[in-house]
Design a protein around this motif. Structure first.
Motif, short mmCIF file in Angstrom:
data_model
loop_
_atom_site.label_atom_id
_atom_site.label_comp_id
_atom_site.label_asym_id
_atom_site.label_seq_id
_atom_site.Cartn_x
_atom_site.Cartn_y
_atom_site.Cartn_z
N ASN A 284 26.46 46.99 30.76
CA ASN A 284 26.06 46.43 29.47
C ASN A 284 27.28 46.11 28.62
N LEU A 285 27.22 45.00 27.92
CA LEU A 285 28.33 44.58 27.06
C LEU A 285 28.13 45.19 25.67
N ILE A 286 28.80 46.31 25.42
CA ILE A 286 28.63 47.02 24.15
C ILE A 286 29.99 47.36 23.56
N GLY A 287 30.00 47.58 22.26
CA GLY A 287 31.15 48.17 21.59
C GLY A 287 32.42 47.35 21.56
N TYR A 288 32.33 46.07 21.18
CA TYR A 288 33.54 45.24 21.11
C TYR A 288 33.77 44.77 19.68
N ALA A 289 34.96 45.02 19.16
CA ALA A 289 35.27 44.69 17.77
C ALA A 289 35.17 43.19 17.50
N GLY A 290 35.40 42.37 18.51
CA GLY A 290 35.33 40.92 18.33
C GLY A 290 33.92 40.36 18.41
N GLY A 291 32.96 41.23 18.74
CA GLY A 291 31.58 40.79 18.88
C GLY A 291 31.19 40.61 20.34
N ILE A 292 29.93 40.83 20.62
CA ILE A 292 29.43 40.78 22.00
C ILE A 292 29.59 39.40 22.61
N GLU A 293 29.37 38.35 21.82
CA GLU A 293 29.47 36.99 22.36
C GLU A 293 30.90 36.69 22.81
N MET A 294 31.87 37.12 22.03
CA MET A 294 33.27 36.91 22.42
C MET A 294 33.59 37.70 23.68
N LYS A 295 33.10 38.93 23.75
CA LYS A 295 33.33 39.76 24.93
C LYS A 295 32.76 39.10 26.18
N LYS A 296 31.55 38.58 26.06
CA LYS A 296 30.90 37.90 27.20
C LYS A 296 31.69 36.67 27.62
N GLU A 297 32.15 35.88 26.67
CA GLU A 297 32.89 34.66 27.00
C GLU A 297 34.22 34.99 27.69
N LEU A 298 34.89 36.04 27.24
CA LEU A 298 36.15 36.42 27.88
C LEU A 298 35.93 36.87 29.32
N LEU A 299 34.90 37.69 29.54
CA LEU A 299 34.62 38.16 30.90
C LEU A 299 34.17 37.02 31.79
N ASP A 300 33.33 36.13 31.26
CA ASP A 300 32.87 34.97 32.05
C ASP A 300 34.05 34.07 32.42
N MET A 301 34.97 33.88 31.47
CA MET A 301 36.13 33.03 31.72
C MET A 301 36.99 33.64 32.83
N GLU A 302 37.23 34.95 32.77
CA GLU A 302 38.04 35.60 33.80
C GLU A 302 37.38 35.50 35.17
N GLU A 303 36.06 35.71 35.19
CA GLU A 303 35.34 35.61 36.46
C GLU A 303 35.45 34.20 37.04
N LYS A 304 35.33 33.20 36.18
CA LYS A 304 35.42 31.81 36.63
C LYS A 304 36.80 31.51 37.20
N VAL A 305 37.86 32.01 36.55
CA VAL A 305 39.22 31.79 37.04
C VAL A 305 39.41 32.44 38.40
N ILE A 306 38.93 33.68 38.54
CA ILE A 306 39.07 34.39 39.82
C ILE A 306 38.32 33.66 40.92
N MET A 307 37.12 33.20 40.64
CA MET A 307 36.32 32.49 41.65
C MET A 307 37.00 31.18 42.06
N GLU A 308 37.66 30.51 41.12
CA GLU A 308 38.37 29.27 41.43
C GLU A 308 39.57 29.54 42.32
N VAL A 309 40.26 30.64 42.07
CA VAL A 309 41.40 31.03 42.90
C VAL A 309 40.93 31.33 44.33
N VAL A 310 39.81 32.07 44.43
CA VAL A 310 39.27 32.40 45.75
C VAL A 310 38.84 31.14 46.48
N ARG A 311 38.20 30.22 45.74
CA ARG A 311 37.74 28.97 46.37
C ARG A 311 38.90 28.17 46.95
N LYS A 312 40.01 28.13 46.21
CA LYS A 312 41.16 27.35 46.66
C LYS A 312 41.84 27.97 47.87
N HIS A 313 41.67 29.27 48.05
CA HIS A 313 42.32 29.94 49.19
C HIS A 313 41.34 30.22 50.31
#
Length: 313
Positions: A284-313
């Motif tokens: 669960n996405l809880i307890g973030y000073a920047g707000g839950i929406e910001m927390k979700k976007e940061l985690l989604d962005m990191e996941e997308k970058v990692i998946m793109e790296v895996v796809r390229k390799h």
């Protein structure tokens, strides 16, 4: 006989003391005051506990059912209305909302540490209620930290920048980063320097998916426990998450999940010290000073970058 709910968060957690003071009072359950923190205020040898608003924090409490005679005794003990005032708060007991009376210290008292006897009374109450003692210790440490900050009255240089989630406040001392914080508004944008420009550039590169680590020297200012938590958070790899319980285990106290959550929420250098990567037990996405929406976007962005790296390799 008229009865009411009463919230205890300090010395009245002590069951034996309450039994003598309020013989007809009964504990109805445990709960918490959300978005508040425990602190201590008063003069030497007369410093007592109170609760104050603090977004993201919470204070463990016992909820009592008291009779009018019990309340009269509490009024005397709490020095109502001179020292404490009464407020009504909604808390959850056995999954049901109840309105309960609570004593809040009146404004104007300075931060101060309680006497050893008073502290030990609260400590025994925490132990008997099964509350996390680490929370009480952190409240003590935070009071000391706030007192020291007031005494130091040090000036923090900062600069404010616009970024995708609002405004970003970058605090620094010379060329050492001390704060990265999302703020809602400001009329003072501080002083931008070559150092703050570099910090801002690296953060924007991260947000654009072009950077997975930072080359910034920073200093984490906090209590010993907070710094242990933040240092452990800084070790969480890009694209991964850890639970509060996992962090608690890594800092040496498996039962300190609540205290870890408090420290996580007070992380002074968001994004670079990636507190957004700490999640609840079930993800669960809880307890973030920047707000839950910001927390979700940061985690989604990191996941997308990692998946793109895996796809390229």
């Amino acid at each position: 006989m008229m009865t009411k709910y009463y919230i205890a968060y300090g010395s009245n957690l002590h069951l034996e003391q309450m039994a003598k003071r309020c013989p007809t009072a009964k504990v109805v359950g445990k709960s918490e005051i959300k978005d508040h923190t425990l602190t201590f205020r008063g003069t030497d040898n007369r410093s007592f506990a109170t609760v104050e608003p603090c977004k993201g924090d919470s204070v463990p409490i016992l909820v009592w059912l008291i009779a009018p005679d019990d309340e009269k005794e509490l009024d005397i003990y709490e020095e109502y209305p001179d020292l404490y005032r009464k407020e009504v708060m909604e808390v959850i007991v056995d999954n049901q909302p109840v309105n309960a009376m609570v004593y809040i210290m009146n404004e104007g008292r300075p931060l101060n540490l309680p006497s050893k006897e008073y502290y030990l009374t609260i400590l025994e109450g925490y132990n008997s209620a099964g509350f996390d003692v680490e929370y009480l210790n952190i409240a003590m440490e935070n009071s000391v930290e706030k007192m020291n900050n007031i005494k130091k009255n040090t000036r923090l240089d900062y600069a404010v920048y616009e970024f995708p989630f609002g405004l970003l406040k970058i605090g620094y001392k010379k060329s050492v980063l001390t704060m990265v914080k999302k703020i809602d508004e400001t009329s003072d944008y501080g002083r931008k320097t070559e150092f703050t420009e570099r910090v801002y550039r690296e953060i924007m590169e991260y947000l654009n998916g072009e950077r997975i680590s930072f080359d910034i020297t920073y200093n984490l200012e906090g209590t010993d426990f907070q710094k242990r938590v933040w240092e452990e958070i800084a070790r969480i790899p890009y694209g991964e998450t850890r639970t509060y319980k996992e962090i608690a285990t890594r800092v040496g106290n498996v039962n300190a999940s609540r205290a870890v959550g408090m420290a996580n929420n007070k992380n002074p250098i968001m994004i670079i010290v990636p507190c957004h990567r700490v999640v609840g037990t079930n993800g669960n996405l809880i307890g973030y000073a920047g707000g839950i929406e910001m927390k979700k976007e940061l985690l989604d962005m990191e996941e997308k970058v990692i998946m793109e790296v895996v796809r390229k390799h």
